[in-house]
Design a protein around this motif. Structure first.
Motif, short mmCIF file in Angstrom:
data_model
loop_
_atom_site.label_atom_id
_atom_site.label_comp_id
_atom_site.label_asym_id
_atom_site.label_seq_id
_atom_site.Cartn_x
_atom_site.Cartn_y
_atom_site.Cartn_z
N GLU A 293 39.01 74.86 76.55
CA GLU A 293 39.75 74.11 77.56
C GLU A 293 40.67 73.09 76.89
OE1 GLU A 293 39.05 72.26 81.91
OE2 GLU A 293 37.44 71.86 80.47
N ALA A 294 40.17 72.42 75.86
CA ALA A 294 41.01 71.46 75.14
C ALA A 294 42.22 72.16 74.52
CB ALA A 294 40.18 70.74 74.08
N PHE A 295 41.99 73.34 73.95
CA PHE A 295 43.07 74.09 73.29
C PHE A 295 44.12 74.52 74.29
CE2 PHE A 295 44.48 78.45 71.90
CZ PHE A 295 45.36 78.01 70.93
N LEU A 296 43.68 75.04 75.43
CA LEU A 296 44.63 75.54 76.42
C LEU A 296 45.37 74.41 77.13
CD1 LEU A 296 42.59 78.50 77.94
CD2 LEU A 296 44.53 78.62 76.37
N GLY A 297 44.92 73.20 76.92
CA GLY A 297 45.62 72.05 77.47
C GLY A 297 46.77 71.59 76.60
N THR A 298 46.93 72.22 75.42
CA THR A 298 48.02 71.86 74.51
C THR A 298 49.17 72.85 74.66
OG1 THR A 298 47.20 73.23 72.68
CG2 THR A 298 46.30 70.98 72.87
N ASP A 299 50.34 72.46 74.17
CA ASP A 299 51.49 73.37 74.19
C ASP A 299 51.22 74.61 73.36
OD1 ASP A 299 52.95 71.77 75.88
OD2 ASP A 299 54.02 70.74 74.27
N ASP A 300 50.57 74.42 72.19
CA ASP A 300 50.24 75.57 71.35
C ASP A 300 49.35 76.55 72.10
OD1 ASP A 300 51.71 74.87 69.14
OD2 ASP A 300 50.06 73.83 68.13
N GLY A 301 48.35 75.99 72.79
CA GLY A 301 47.43 76.85 73.53
C GLY A 301 48.12 77.60 74.65
N LYS A 302 48.94 76.91 75.41
CA LYS A 302 49.63 77.55 76.54
C LYS A 302 50.58 78.64 76.04
CE LYS A 302 49.41 73.32 79.30
NZ LYS A 302 50.18 72.15 79.78
N LEU A 400 50.26 93.89 67.04
CA LEU A 400 49.90 93.28 68.33
C LEU A 400 48.42 93.45 68.62
CD1 LEU A 400 52.90 94.16 70.69
CD2 LEU A 400 52.50 92.10 69.33
N ALA A 401 47.86 94.60 68.27
CA ALA A 401 46.43 94.82 68.46
C ALA A 401 45.63 93.86 67.61
CB ALA A 401 46.08 96.27 68.13
N LYS A 402 46.15 93.56 66.43
CA LYS A 402 45.46 92.63 65.53
C LYS A 402 45.48 91.21 66.11
CE LYS A 402 45.12 91.80 60.54
NZ LYS A 402 43.85 92.55 60.39
N VAL A 403 46.62 90.83 66.70
CA VAL A 403 46.71 89.53 67.38
C VAL A 403 45.71 89.47 68.53
CG1 VAL A 403 48.18 88.03 68.79
CG2 VAL A 403 49.11 89.14 66.74
N ARG A 404 45.70 90.53 69.35
CA ARG A 404 44.78 90.59 70.49
C ARG A 404 43.33 90.49 70.04
NH1 ARG A 404 44.23 96.39 72.73
NH2 ARG A 404 43.21 96.48 70.68
N ASP A 405 42.97 91.27 69.03
CA ASP A 405 41.58 91.31 68.59
C ASP A 405 41.14 90.02 67.93
OD1 ASP A 405 41.60 93.88 69.54
OD2 ASP A 405 41.76 94.84 67.58
N ALA A 406 42.05 89.38 67.18
CA ALA A 406 41.71 88.11 66.55
C ALA A 406 41.42 87.05 67.60
CB ALA A 406 42.84 87.66 65.62
N MET A 407 42.29 86.96 68.60
CA MET A 407 42.06 85.99 69.67
C MET A 407 40.83 86.36 70.48
SD MET A 407 45.94 85.15 70.98
CE MET A 407 45.33 83.92 72.14
N GLY A 408 40.56 87.66 70.60
CA GLY A 408 39.39 88.11 71.35
C GLY A 408 38.08 87.72 70.73
N ARG A 409 38.09 87.29 69.48
CA ARG A 409 36.86 86.80 68.84
C ARG A 409 36.48 85.41 69.37
NH1 ARG A 409 37.70 87.32 62.50
NH2 ARG A 409 35.50 86.66 62.53
N VAL A 410 37.45 84.72 69.92
CA VAL A 410 37.21 83.37 70.45
C VAL A 410 36.83 83.43 71.93
CG1 VAL A 410 38.32 81.16 70.97
CG2 VAL A 410 38.75 82.32 68.78
N ALA A 411 37.53 84.26 72.68
CA ALA A 411 37.28 84.41 74.12
C ALA A 411 38.07 85.61 74.60
CB ALA A 411 37.71 83.16 74.88
N ASP A 412 37.69 86.11 75.77
CA ASP A 412 38.47 87.17 76.40
C ASP A 412 39.58 86.50 77.20
OD1 ASP A 412 39.57 89.24 77.77
OD2 ASP A 412 37.71 89.90 78.73
N PHE A 413 40.73 86.34 76.56
CA PHE A 413 41.82 85.60 77.17
C PHE A 413 42.39 86.30 78.40
CE2 PHE A 413 41.55 83.52 73.10
CZ PHE A 413 41.92 82.21 73.37
#
Length: 418
Positions: A293-302, A400-413
């Motif tokens: 939640e803190a991350f998605l509240g930043t410009d980088d996160g959004k 792109l799959a690598k970007v998706r999978d890397a982020m998917g280790r943190v949460a299912d965005f």
């Protein structure tokens, strides 16, 4: 009120006043202890200043407290352990057996749960003993007269028997928390028995398909689940839920957790995003949700979330045409520098992200995600994914799959709504 009654447990005195007589108990403001007085309201005109009314109410209260003293004295003649046999005659639920059988289940659960709450022999021993005795006061005279004192009276009787203070506390507090404003057990044995009691209730009623529906929750299972969650979070107990509950009950806990976090001002969609990873450790889930939640509240996160969704949409569209290319993206000769930069940064980020997740440094994990935000933006701004050259197209889809999978280790965005 006769001061002689003040040696009864204060809960007994207050319950006698409140439940039966609708009186207010009075405390000494200096000590906090009860004093031999009470307050009552009477809609009667009193010519004598209320003396007769007060005297009449005092006589009634004395009679009520005399009954309570009788129950107290009689109950102390039988040890809690010796009352276990009587629980065989108390039905818990027609499909779930007697209260004696319920105690056996609670003991078994407490035995398994204790190492997760605090892994030491004393906690385990105290929790098992408290679990075996926690329902014994149900067959006492005092609880028969005042059902709301169950657990509380068991604690007093255990104390009179000279049991370990932690056992006394565990018996007394094992029903807690009974509501959103009720305190949770603090000591390890108490937390263990309270968890065992509530988990047995939840597992048992889910097993016979007595689940809450709509506003109907006759067995207070929502409250029990919320109690389990609060105990786990406050005690920082790392419980592998799937060892103790079914998948549908785990989803029920997820819904309760969303309610709790929403009441605390957090986003429930982030709970879905984290639960989708398959984690069942509520302490870790809440830590991850808070960091997310803190991350998605930043410009980088959004912006990174927007990049993720763009990548996922492209991959989904390509999947409809056929299987996606597999393997690692490579730095192809003549490729745009933005493509090469993203390949390099994703590879570095994956390593650092893995280290952060392994140590449950979720804030650090978000920092590593944020580090690739600029490269993701530049890639989409400068690179054409759907190249006319098959090799370039496949390489960029792999990226792109690598970007998706890397982020998917943190949460299912994909579960994040905004």
């Amino acid at each position: 009120m006769d001061p002689a009654f003040l040696d009864l447990p204060p809960e007994v005195i207050r319950t006698s006043m409140r439940t039966h007589q609708k009186y207010f108990a009075v405390r000494d403001p200096q000590t906090g202890f009860l004093v031999p007085h009470f307050v009552t309201v009477s809609n009667i005109e009193a010519l004598d200043g209320g003396k007769a009314i007060a005297a009449g109410n005092a006589r009634v209260l004395s009679a009520r407290l005399s009954d309570a003293r009788f129950f107290w004295d009689e109950d102390l003649k039988t040890r809690l352990e010796d009352r276990l046999e009587a629980l065989k005659g108390v039905t818990f639920h027609a499909k779930l057996g007697t209260m004696f059988e319920r105690v056996e289940r609670i003991v078994a659960l407490a035995t398994d749960l204790a190492p997760y709450v605090r892994d030491d022999a004393e906690t385990r021993s105290n929790a098992i003993l408290a679990a075996s005795l926690c329902k014994s006061d149900l067959v006492t005279g005092m609880v028969g007269e005042f059902p709301e004192l169950q657990g509380v009276m068991g604690g007093y009787y255990a104390e009179k028997e000279g049991l370990d203070p932690e056992v006394v506390d565990a018996i007394r507090s094992h029903y807690r928390p009974q509501g959103p404003n009720d305190a949770v057990p603090v000591q390890a044995a108490g937390a263990t028995v309270a968890l065992a009691d509530k988990l047995d209730t939840l597992v048992s009623f889910f097993a016979i398909d007595e689940k809450p529906t709509g506003s109907r929750d006759p067995f207070a299972l929502r409250r029990a689940a919320l109690g389990v969650i609060r105990i786990l979070l406050q005690s920082r107990t790392r419980l592998p839920f799937r060892q103790f509950v079914s998948d549908d009950l785990l989803l029920f806990f997820a819904d309760r957790l969303k309610v709790l976090l929403r009441e605390q001002g957090q986003r429930h969609d982030l709970v879905d995003a984290v639960f989708a990873l398959g984690d069942d450790d509520l302490v870790r889930i809440v830590s991850r949700v808070s960091a997310l939640e803190a991350f998605l509240g930043t410009d980088d996160g959004k912006n990174l979330l927007a990049g993720y969704k763009r990548a996922v949409n492209i991959l989904k569209a390509e999947e409809k045409k056929g299987a996606l290319p597999t393997g690692e993206p490579v730095d192809m000769p003549g490729a745009p520098p933005e493509e090469a930069a993203l390949i390099n940064e994703i590879g570095h980020m994956e390593v650092e992200l893995g280290k952060a997740l392994a140590t449950e440094d979720f804030a650090g994990a978000m920092t590593h995600l944020a580090a690739v935000r600029g490269s993701v933006d530049a890639f989409f701004d400068k690179v054409l994914v759907n190249s006319d050259l098959q090799a370039e197209r496949d390489n960029r889809l792999r990226l792109l799959a690598k970007v998706r999978d890397a982020m998917g280790r943190v949460a299912d965005f994909s579960q994040v709504t905004g």
